[in-house]
Design a protein around this motif. Structure first.
Motif, PDB file in Angstrom:
ATOM      1  N   LEU A  11     -14.813 -45.888  30.579  1.00 27.04           N
ATOM      2  CA  LEU A  11     -14.035 -44.654  30.707  1.00 27.04           C
ATOM      3  C   LEU A  11     -12.615 -44.866  30.192  1.00 27.04           C
ATOM      4  O   LEU A  11     -12.068 -44.004  29.487  1.00 27.04           O
ATOM      5  CB  LEU A  11     -14.007 -44.211  32.171  1.00 27.04           C
ATOM      6  N   THR A  12     -12.006 -46.001  30.540  1.00 28.31           N
ATOM      7  CA  THR A  12     -10.641 -46.298  30.091  1.00 28.31           C
ATOM      8  C   THR A  12     -10.555 -46.329  28.579  1.00 28.31           C
ATOM      9  O   THR A  12      -9.649 -45.755  27.969  1.00 28.31           O
ATOM     10  CB  THR A  12     -10.173 -47.644  30.675  1.00 28.31           C
ATOM     11  N   LEU A  44     -10.960 -42.738  27.076  1.00 26.31           N
ATOM     12  CA  LEU A  44      -9.735 -41.941  27.231  1.00 26.31           C
ATOM     13  C   LEU A  44      -8.644 -42.436  26.296  1.00 26.31           C
ATOM     14  O   LEU A  44      -7.935 -41.635  25.678  1.00 26.31           O
ATOM     15  CB  LEU A  44      -9.255 -41.991  28.688  1.00 26.31           C
ATOM     16  N   ALA A 102      -5.336 -40.549  25.843  1.00 29.86           N
ATOM     17  CA  ALA A 102      -5.101 -40.114  27.218  1.00 29.86           C
ATOM     18  C   ALA A 102      -5.420 -41.230  28.195  1.00 29.86           C
ATOM     19  O   ALA A 102      -6.026 -42.246  27.851  1.00 29.86           O
ATOM     20  CB  ALA A 102      -5.947 -38.884  27.544  1.00 29.86           C
ATOM     21  N   SER A 103      -4.987 -41.052  29.426  1.00 26.30           N
ATOM     22  CA  SER A 103      -5.379 -41.900  30.544  1.00 26.30           C
ATOM     23  C   SER A 103      -5.508 -40.986  31.753  1.00 26.30           C
ATOM     24  O   SER A 103      -5.157 -39.804  31.693  1.00 26.30           O
ATOM     25  CB  SER A 103      -4.348 -43.008  30.800  1.00 26.30           C
ATOM     26  N   ALA A 104      -6.015 -41.515  32.855  1.00 31.63           N
ATOM     27  CA  ALA A 104      -6.235 -40.665  34.026  1.00 31.63           C
ATOM     28  C   ALA A 104      -6.107 -41.479  35.302  1.00 31.63           C
ATOM     29  O   ALA A 104      -6.311 -42.699  35.306  1.00 31.63           O
ATOM     30  CB  ALA A 104      -7.615 -40.011  33.958  1.00 31.63           C
ATOM     31  N   THR A 140      -7.140 -45.366  35.213  1.00 28.04           N
ATOM     32  CA  THR A 140      -7.464 -46.036  33.948  1.00 28.04           C
ATOM     33  C   THR A 140      -6.197 -46.549  33.264  1.00 28.04           C
ATOM     34  O   THR A 140      -6.262 -47.022  32.138  1.00 28.04           O
ATOM     35  CB  THR A 140      -8.186 -45.071  32.980  1.00 28.04           C
ATOM     36  N   VAL A 169      -4.663 -36.108  34.377  1.00 26.11           N
ATOM     37  CA  VAL A 169      -4.887 -36.592  33.010  1.00 26.11           C
ATOM     38  C   VAL A 169      -3.531 -36.666  32.317  1.00 26.11           C
ATOM     39  O   VAL A 169      -2.765 -35.698  32.322  1.00 26.11           O
ATOM     40  CB  VAL A 169      -5.845 -35.668  32.237  1.00 26.11           C
ATOM     41  N   ARG A 195      -1.158 -37.481  28.973  1.00 23.73           N
ATOM     42  CA  ARG A 195      -1.047 -37.606  27.522  1.00 23.73           C
ATOM     43  C   ARG A 195       0.422 -37.610  27.144  1.00 23.73           C
ATOM     44  O   ARG A 195       1.243 -36.955  27.783  1.00 23.73           O
ATOM     45  CB  ARG A 195      -1.719 -36.435  26.787  1.00 23.73           C
TER      46      ARG A 195
END
Length: 274
Positions: A10-11, A14, A19-21, A34, A88, A90
């Motif tokens: 997932l990391t 993204l 992006a990261s979350a 992440t 999320v 960005r």
């Protein structure tokens, strides 16, 4: 596949999308993330947690940090019976690099409004009917008035008092855009013209040449900007009180809801707020 391997997948996915979350609870404690930068993770979690009581599902915040601007989209979840919010993250790429384009949070707009020379709550109230029309018809609001009447400050007050204050306020000064800034505005996917849910305040129309005016208006029309964002266009009257050709063209092209800011003489003395 164990949970760490799934999180790594997932990391990476993204990160490839820029992006990261992370998921946080109401106190700002991080449940899962992440993000590789723990200091940034902590700052984002604290920033969002401070605002959870006044933002809605799908709220988009803008956070400034170390010379960059981060776009944060926040959604609640009831995962495992506990209240968590997924954020999320960005980077708003190019935002700091283009003079004339500025992304702000409600907190920042409020601070600037309060420290300005204007205390135009009455001015904002006077345009309530055209604002309602703008929302209802999905068209821009054209806020005209004499030079110095505080059209942009009224736009900030409308944003703060309106239904979109949990989304960013983006100001665009057309007369300050460089050639690179114009290319960013018209072509980049990061341009505010291609976003959703913003309050977009565009000023400086009198300084725009015919070709750029046509290009900008065409882009705004083709992408149905006013149905995706709340668009406020501000303009200063020409000497003698008439509107410029550019403003007349834009107003007619979009069938704008139109309001005139109260004249300076009608507003009384400027605020002396510090």
């Amino acid at each position: 596949m164990d949970s760490d391997a799934k999180l790594n997948i997932l990391t990476e996915a993204l990160a490839a999308a820029g992006a990261s979350a992370l998921a946080i609870d109401a106190r700002g404690d991080v449940a899962i993330s992440t993000m590789n930068d723990t200091a940034l993770e902590r700052d984002v979690a604290a920033f969002v947690a401070e605002r959870l009581d006044r933002i809605g599902d799908g709220a988009r915040l803008v956070m400034g940090r170390a010379g960059t601007r981060l776009s944060l989209t926040v959604r609640p979840t009831d995962k495992e019976g506990g209240g968590l919010w997924v954020v999320v993250v960005r980077e708003v790429r190019g935002a700091a690099a283009h003079a004339g384009i500025e992304w702000l949070n409600a907190d920042e707009v409020e601070a600037r409004y309060e420290s300005s020379a204007y205390g135009i709550v009455e001015g904002a109230a006077s345009v309530a009917a055209p604002v309602a029309e703008s929302y209802a018809r999905g068209v821009p609001l054209m806020l005209e008035g004499e030079l110095g009447a505080g059209q942009v400050e009224i736009a900030k007050r409308l944003y703060l008092d309106g239904p979109f204050a949990d989304q960013p306020f983006v100001s665009v000064a057309l007369d300050e855009l460089t050639d690179r800034g114009w290319r960013h505005m018209l072509k980049s996917s990061e341009s505010p013209l291609f976003q959703t849910g913003l309050t977009l305040c565009i000023e400086g129309w009198n300084a725009v040449g015919p070709q750029r005016l046509r290009e900008l208006v065409s882009t705004m029309a083709d992408t149905a900007l006013a149905t995706r964002c709340h668009v406020v266009l501000t303009a200063n009257d020409m000497p003698g009180g008439s509107e410029s050709d550019q403003v007349a063209f834009v107003t007619e092209r979009f069938a704008c809801a139109v309001s005139v800011a109260p004249a300076i003489a009608e507003q009384g003395a400027a605020s002396t707020k510090a």
